[in-house]
Design an enzyme around this catalytic site. Structure first.
Site, PDB file in Angstrom:
ATOM      1  N   ASP A 212      46.822 -34.333 -12.847  1.00  0.00           N
ATOM      2  CA  ASP A 212      46.165 -34.010 -11.594  1.00  0.00           C
ATOM      3  C   ASP A 212      47.170 -33.163 -10.810  1.00  0.00           C
ATOM      4  O   ASP A 212      48.344 -33.057 -11.183  1.00  0.00           O
ATOM      5  CB  ASP A 212      45.724 -35.260 -10.829  1.00  0.00           C
TER       6      ASP A 212
HETATM    7  C1  BGC Z   1      42.021 -33.743  -7.292  1.00  0.00           C
HETATM    8  C2  BGC Z   1      41.421 -33.238  -8.588  1.00  0.00           C
HETATM    9  C3  BGC Z   1      41.260 -31.751  -8.526  1.00  0.00           C
HETATM   10  C4  BGC Z   1      42.613 -31.117  -8.249  1.00  0.00           C
HETATM   11  C5  BGC Z   1      42.564 -29.622  -8.162  1.00  0.00           C
HETATM   12  C6  BGC Z   1      43.281 -32.981  -6.931  1.00  0.00           C
HETATM   13  O1  BGC Z   1      43.684 -33.297  -5.639  1.00  0.00           O
HETATM   14  O2  BGC Z   1      42.304 -35.113  -7.401  1.00  0.00           O
HETATM   15  O3  BGC Z   1      40.189 -33.873  -8.828  1.00  0.00           O
HETATM   16  O4  BGC Z   1      40.702 -31.281  -9.722  1.00  0.00           O
HETATM   17  O5  BGC Z   1      43.099 -31.603  -7.009  1.00  0.00           O
HETATM   18  O6  BGC Z   1      41.927 -29.206  -7.011  1.00  0.00           O
END
Ligand code: BGC
Length: 680
Positions: A212
């Site tokens: 993530d």
């Molecule tokens: C989120 C993800 C997301 C990523 C990119 C993170 O903060 O938890 O679900 O895909 O950011 O935006």
């Protein structure tokens, strides 16, 4: 190869013809372009898309065929936007109604989530775009998400929290998977034995594990514990930006140094790169990818269809809905949610749709004869990710105006609920209250004093408390519906489409009736940054059923404008072996006067067991469309193997012999027949 070059891309190796990988959020549409180095939008003018309904709505449709169309259309849009990886779908299990991100997930039941996620992934990937199922795993709350340590039994892990991920890998063949921010048993999940052992060894996942954004925490762990591609980290590991920080990522220069020094075997980098190349051969190096398209009528139709299939009719006293269009009728539409954009906000799932039909616009477009009046009633600030912005209008005046508007109408449609602001249905933190926010309950009470003919159009991705339920004649859960929102709502309230959605999670009467909350703060949100999932396997309706705590609205519940009867309900046999499938059949008849769809649900439980069991668990369902007076035979095949429980004493699945009960009905709390069977 193993780390980002910008917020959403990797560099590739130009010398070797290895391309960049481009990613975008997910999961309800392709997110607008983000700047190279920070979270600001890039300000492009050609990146608007179709916003599809939120995944809670898709789950509520109980319609895997629609999930396939959703995934395929979204994949086409991702392809059109030149994305190789779409960061979605999300399949974290709904554990608490306070979780700010539940709207991005597929509800509280692992079988429902698994069944619905597989066609979505296959649909996306048909376009040569990788789906990235997220967040692996146990990211079941947003509060303290980047620090919280989850303690949960193996049994609950395998039976509740992992199945949708497993189905994504084993059945859908997903090409990438995203780690999560939280810890499990003291270790961050993005580099964790869960990856090498369960995901890569047991399930034979051959794709790429992507962190993530900023969920990787050390070079050694990232190198050794299953992470393949690091995204979103800053030099200091906190997601902040400094010059050339990409080369300082844990899996960048420090990893290379470790490899050169012999701290890590080369096989480790070989494996990561092999996975990344495999993803490329499936996506940006594939020679026959379709070109994709966006904002087509076909996509808008799919979005509208998913929306109308997923809207759930919860209450309909004296056939309040459908409402006929009639020139003598005045309908007052009250509430900020009638006009507020629900694709703005929410965090990373925020979208920039080409258009978004608001509930008010949709109703106005459909009702040509009736007089439609509108008052906002209250106002909230814009939807920001980590800040609550105060309203700018005078709240007393808004309320007075709404009461006046309601008083002069024949029917009031109160369009309320939550929104995508911080501390509502939004990433980054959880809701602070279970009830309606922003003084909506007071407003509703005031309106009730002047007009008792109220229908509530609820806009949420979560269950809410409803002490006011007696004051409304009808209640429609309309989720977040994306581009076609208002048209879909108008389709349902006018009766152009008969509602057929079913709740993908329970609505408890009060928060303490929810399993996670009944154990206090050590269970949610945690104490000293650790939480214990004390309800264990009894999540959602499993808890309500087993503990006999009646929910306000049960999992699987949803009304229709027509009526159905179930008859001739039977199983093909009484005694099964472990290799068999149980065929449950019944005859479903539409006994009303209009066409409609019904979802027959099959649950199975084991009354006498050597281990703790939920009273019953969903094992099959079938959505069927029937014309009025039409009758059809429904079959559901349930492999006996799916009745296994995770046996911690052997660390494997175990099918207990003996008597089981098959429950057949149209909601977890509306069972038409129970049948005893036994397994040899
Ligand atoms: C989120 C993800 C997301 C990523 C990119 C993170 O903060 O938890 O679900 O895909 O950011 O935006």
């Amino acid at each position: 190869m193993c780390h980002a070059q910008s917020k959403f891309s990797t560099k590739g190796v130009e010398r070797l013809g290895i391309p960049e990988i481009w990613m975008a959020d997910g999961p309800h549409g392709v997110r607008a372009e983000i700047s190279w180095d920070d979270w600001a939008y890039a300000g492009w003018t050609n990146d608007s898309i179709t916003a599809f309904p939120a995944l809670t709505c898709l789950a509520a449709s109980f319609n895997p065929e629609l999930s396939s169309q959703y995934g395929f259309s979204l994949g086409e849009e991702a392809r059109y936007r030149k994305k190789d990886v779409l960061l979605g779908p999300g399949v974290n299990i709904y554990r608490t109604p306070l979780n700010g991100r539940n709207f991005e997930y597929m509800g509280e039941d692992p079988f429902l989530a698994s069944t619905m996620v597989v066609p979505y992934i296959k649909g996306v990937q048909k376009n040569g775009v990788a789906a990235c199922v997220k967040h692996y795993t146990l990211n079941n709350q947003e509060h303290w998400r980047d620090k919280i340590n989850v303690e949960v039994s193996d049994r609950a892990l395998y039976e509740i929290y992992l199945p949708a991920f497993k189905a994504s890998v084993k059945e859908a063949g997903v090409w990438s998977i995203m780690g999560s921010y939280n810890k499990f048993r003291g270790k961050y999940t993005t580099h964790h034995p869960l990856l090498n052992k369960i995901l890569k060894a047991d399930w034979e996942f051959d794709g790429v594990v992507i962190s993530d954004w900023s969920s990787a925490h050390s070079t050694e762990e990232s190198a050794l514990y299953g992470l393949d591609l690091e995204m979103g980290t800053g030099t200091d590991g906190l997601g902040t930006t400094t010059n050339d920080f990409y080369s300082q990522y844990y899996l960048a220069a420090p990893f290379l140094e470790g490899l050169k020094k012999g701290d890590f075997p080369q096989s480790i980098v070989d494996d990561k790169v092999r996975r990344i190349l495999r993803l490329m051969f499936r996506t940006n190096m594939s020679t026959n990818r379709p070109l994709g398209n966006a904002n087509t009528k076909a996509h808008h139709d799919v979005a509208r269809h998913v929306a109308t299939d997923g809207i759930v009719l919860l209450k309909n006293k004296e056939n309040f809905f459908p409402i006929k269009d009639n020139k003598d009728l005045t309908i007052a539409i009250i509430g900020e949610n009638a006009t507020r954009s629900m694709t703005a906000g929410g965090g990373s799932s925020e979208l920039k749709p080409k258009f978004e039909i608001s509930p008010l616009d949709g109703i106005r477009a459909r009702y040509k004869h009736a007089t439609i009046t509108h008052a906002m009633g209250y106002q909230t600030g814009p939807s920001l990710y980590n800040e609550v912005i105060p309203p700018t209008l005078d709240l007393d005046s808004l309320k007075t105006e709404a009461i006046k508007t309601a008083k002069n109408a024949d029917i009031v449609l109160f369009v309320g609920g939550l929104n995508k602001s911080h501390l509502q249905d939004c990433e980054g933190d959880d809701r602070l209250q279970f009830g309606l926010p922003f003084g909506q309950e007071d407003l509703l009470n005031d309106i009730y004093n002047v007009n008792k003919n109220i229908g509530f159009i609820l806009v949420t991705g979560n269950a809410i408390e409803m002490p006011w339920l007696d004051k409304v004649n009808a209640l429609l859960e309309t989720w977040y519906l994306g581009s076609m929102s208002g048209h879909a709502i108008a389709d349902i309230i006018s009766g152009d489409v008969n509602p057929s959605g079913k709740l993908p999670f329970s609505f408890p009467v009060k928060l303490e009736d929810n399993a996670a909350h009944s154990f206090g703060t050590s269970s949610y949100p945690g104490e000293n940054m650790t939480q214990y999932y004390k309800e264990d396997i009894l999540v959602g309706y499993r808890w309500h059923d087993t503990k006999k705590i009646k929910p306000l609205y049960a999992f699987g519940y949803g009304l229709s404008y027509t009526s159905f009867t179930l008859s001739d309900i039977k199983t093909d046999k009484k005694v099964y072996t472990q290799e068999d499938s149980i065929t449950v059949s019944c005859s479903l008849k539409n006994t009303g006067t209009i066409n409609g769809s019904e979802v027959i649900q099959v649950y199975i439980g084991k009354p006498k067991s050597k281990v703790k069991r939920a009273l019953k668990e969903l094992k099959g369902f079938q959505k069927t469309n029937l014309k009025h007076s039409e009758e059809s035979i429904i079959n559901a095949n349930i492999p006996v193997k799916s009745l296994a429980y995770y046996d911690e004493t052997i660390s494997d699945w175990n099918i207990e012999k003996g008597e089981y009960i098959v429950y057949i009905g149209n909601a977890s709390d509306n069972i038409s027949k129970k049948i005893k069977i036994s397994i040899k």
